[in-house]
Design a protein around this motif. Sequence first.
Motif, PDB file in Angstrom:
ATOM      1  N   HIS A 156       0.831  -1.194   0.000  1.00 54.47           N
ATOM      2  CA  HIS A 156       0.000   0.000   0.000  1.00 54.47           C
ATOM      3  C   HIS A 156       0.874   1.256   0.000  1.00 54.47           C
ATOM      4  N   TYR A 157       0.363   2.297  -0.637  1.00 56.75           N
ATOM      5  CA  TYR A 157       0.926   3.634  -0.481  1.00 56.75           C
ATOM      6  C   TYR A 157      -0.265   4.588  -0.338  1.00 56.75           C
ATOM      7  N   ASP A 158      -0.945   4.468   0.792  1.00 61.58           N
ATOM      8  CA  ASP A 158      -2.151   5.252   1.044  1.00 61.58           C
ATOM      9  C   ASP A 158      -1.801   6.523   1.818  1.00 61.58           C
ATOM     10  N   ARG A 159      -2.523   7.606   1.497  1.00 61.04           N
ATOM     11  CA  ARG A 159      -2.326   8.882   2.167  1.00 61.04           C
ATOM     12  C   ARG A 159      -3.680   9.562   2.336  1.00 61.04           C
ATOM     13  N   HIS A 160      -3.724  10.554   3.193  1.00 57.86           N
ATOM     14  CA  HIS A 160      -4.963  11.310   3.347  1.00 57.86           C
ATOM     15  C   HIS A 160      -4.718  12.754   2.918  1.00 57.86           C
ATOM     16  N   ARG A 161      -5.044  13.021   1.670  1.00 58.11           N
ATOM     17  CA  ARG A 161      -4.886  14.355   1.113  1.00 58.11           C
ATOM     18  C   ARG A 161      -6.147  14.691   0.305  1.00 58.11           C
ATOM     19  N   LYS A 236      -1.977  -1.112  -4.004  1.00 58.56           N
ATOM     20  CA  LYS A 236      -3.017  -0.127  -3.722  1.00 58.56           C
ATOM     21  C   LYS A 236      -2.427   1.231  -3.341  1.00 58.56           C
ATOM     22  N   ALA A 237      -3.031   2.291  -3.873  1.00 56.75           N
ATOM     23  CA  ALA A 237      -2.706   3.654  -3.456  1.00 56.75           C
ATOM     24  C   ALA A 237      -4.003   4.437  -3.394  1.00 56.75           C
ATOM     25  N   ALA A 238      -4.348   4.912  -2.207  1.00 59.29           N
ATOM     26  CA  ALA A 238      -5.548   5.715  -2.006  1.00 59.29           C
ATOM     27  C   ALA A 238      -5.136   7.095  -1.519  1.00 59.29           C
ATOM     28  N   ILE A 239      -5.841   8.111  -1.956  1.00 54.88           N
ATOM     29  CA  ILE A 239      -5.517   9.478  -1.566  1.00 54.88           C
ATOM     30  C   ILE A 239      -6.440   9.970  -0.457  1.00 54.88           C
ATOM     31  N   VAL A 240      -7.511   9.215  -0.180  1.00 57.72           N
ATOM     32  CA  VAL A 240      -8.414   9.525   0.930  1.00 57.72           C
ATOM     33  C   VAL A 240      -8.380   8.348   1.889  1.00 57.72           C
ATOM     34  N   SER A 241      -7.493   8.435   2.869  1.00 55.48           N
ATOM     35  CA  SER A 241      -7.285   7.331   3.805  1.00 55.48           C
ATOM     36  C   SER A 241      -6.876   7.919   5.150  1.00 55.48           C
ATOM     37  N   LEU A 242      -7.863   8.199   5.981  1.00 53.85           N
ATOM     38  CA  LEU A 242      -7.617   8.845   7.268  1.00 53.85           C
ATOM     39  C   LEU A 242      -7.257   7.796   8.313  1.00 53.85           C
ATOM     40  N   GLU A 243      -5.961   7.650   8.558  1.00 54.26           N
ATOM     41  CA  GLU A 243      -5.451   6.680   9.517  1.00 54.26           C
ATOM     42  C   GLU A 243      -4.319   7.319  10.323  1.00 54.26           C
ATOM     43  N   GLU A 244      -4.183   6.880  11.544  1.00 52.50           N
ATOM     44  CA  GLU A 244      -3.050   7.346  12.352  1.00 52.50           C
ATOM     45  C   GLU A 244      -1.746   6.782  11.800  1.00 52.50           C
ATOM     46  N   HIS A 245      -1.783   5.512  11.405  1.00 51.72           N
ATOM     47  CA  HIS A 245      -0.626   4.859  10.798  1.00 51.72           C
ATOM     48  C   HIS A 245      -1.111   4.115   9.557  1.00 51.72           C
ATOM     49  N   GLN A 246      -0.533   4.435   8.417  1.00 53.03           N
ATOM     50  CA  GLN A 246      -0.957   3.822   7.159  1.00 53.03           C
ATOM     51  C   GLN A 246      -0.289   2.462   6.972  1.00 53.03           C
ATOM     52  N   LEU A 247      -1.088   1.463   6.580  1.00 49.48           N
ATOM     53  CA  LEU A 247      -0.551   0.144   6.276  1.00 49.48           C
ATOM     54  C   LEU A 247       0.334   0.211   5.038  1.00 49.48           C
ATOM     55  N   HIS A 248       1.473  -0.432   5.101  1.00 48.09           N
ATOM     56  CA  HIS A 248       2.391  -0.453   3.954  1.00 48.09           C
ATOM     57  C   HIS A 248       2.495  -1.857   3.361  1.00 48.09           C
TER      58      HIS A 248
END
Length: 359
Positions: A156-161, A236-248
């Motif tokens: 994963h390369y998920d972020r919350h932006r 997977k890469a999501a740009i809307v992913s509100l997490e304290e720690h993102q799964l990699h």
Amino acid sequence: MSTQPFNVAIVGYGMSAKVFHIPLVRALSKDFKLYGIVQRSPKAGDDASTDHPGAKAWNSVGDVYRDTAVDVVVVTSIPETHFEMCKAALQAGKHVVVEKPFVPTAKEADELLEVAKRSGKLLTVYQNRRWDSDFLTVQKVLKEGSLGDVVEFETHYDRHRPDPPPNTWKVKEAPGHGSIFDLGTHLIDQVYCLFGLPEAVNGFITTQRREKIPGGAHDSHTLILQYRDGLMVTVKAAIVSLEEHQLHYWVRGTTGSFKKFGVDVQEDQLKAGLRPGDEGFGVEPTEMHGSLTKIIDGQPKKETYPTVQPMMYIEFYRQFAQALQGKGEVPVKPEAARDCLKIVEAAFVSSKEGRTVEL
């Protein structure tokens, strides 16, 4: 064989040049010399000639092709310019390093492979995340065999932006733009290093911020890669992913499971001004270490799995210097980058047509 440092010309003066390439080139001063930088429109506070007074300053990439003293051209411009710039540099007798994504299509990649072969010059793609400490840790876990037969691999390369950055090419629709070319090519390259080409691809490519960037490049994707031995890989890469720690990473096998949150620290450290050789550079905090779960006394038990000591991104340029001296292969073969583009293209077809695409 020359024993002098190879003269390097950097094309582009954005984040990629400033954070990744110039610091690493300058850190290997015995092998490389920062000879010049192409910056089309310098301005106050963003002027390559001011930041690097010892290097030449060009406004046009054509000057680089004509300068016989240039040995290596590093292309860090926007993706749709990569093909023509790489082709022209190779034909001008220069070795080439090109930022990912290599080029927008596998067909263009094949043509550049032929141009490089005819020119006798080296061509490589800057897939620096092969030297992420956590990816090296995943490789170590798999090599040890503690997971048994691996049946599922998630990266994963998920972020919350949720708010897109203003005035950036990355959100504009154009060849080579969008999350699958940006973040996805890192993850796909790592999967390719581990498992090779998949047998089939299912792609789901979308824009999670569509109301804020109508008509813009896609910003999220999920790929399911199927392998002949039953292995299933999720990229997977999501740009809307509100997490304290993102799964990699989440790797599941018949006798164990490995899970890792957070990403390699080198990029943030480089942005902050740290350089290879500085104390603590590339070293991940212990709280970011992954976990390994195994059966102990008949019950699943989780234990911390320390992240390996980093080889660091400078290893890319160290290996490239060896290849230039005839002592090894380029750090990333362009054929591998071409194969990854085949996966990307299959994902687009799958997403558009709603079907599995076989490779």
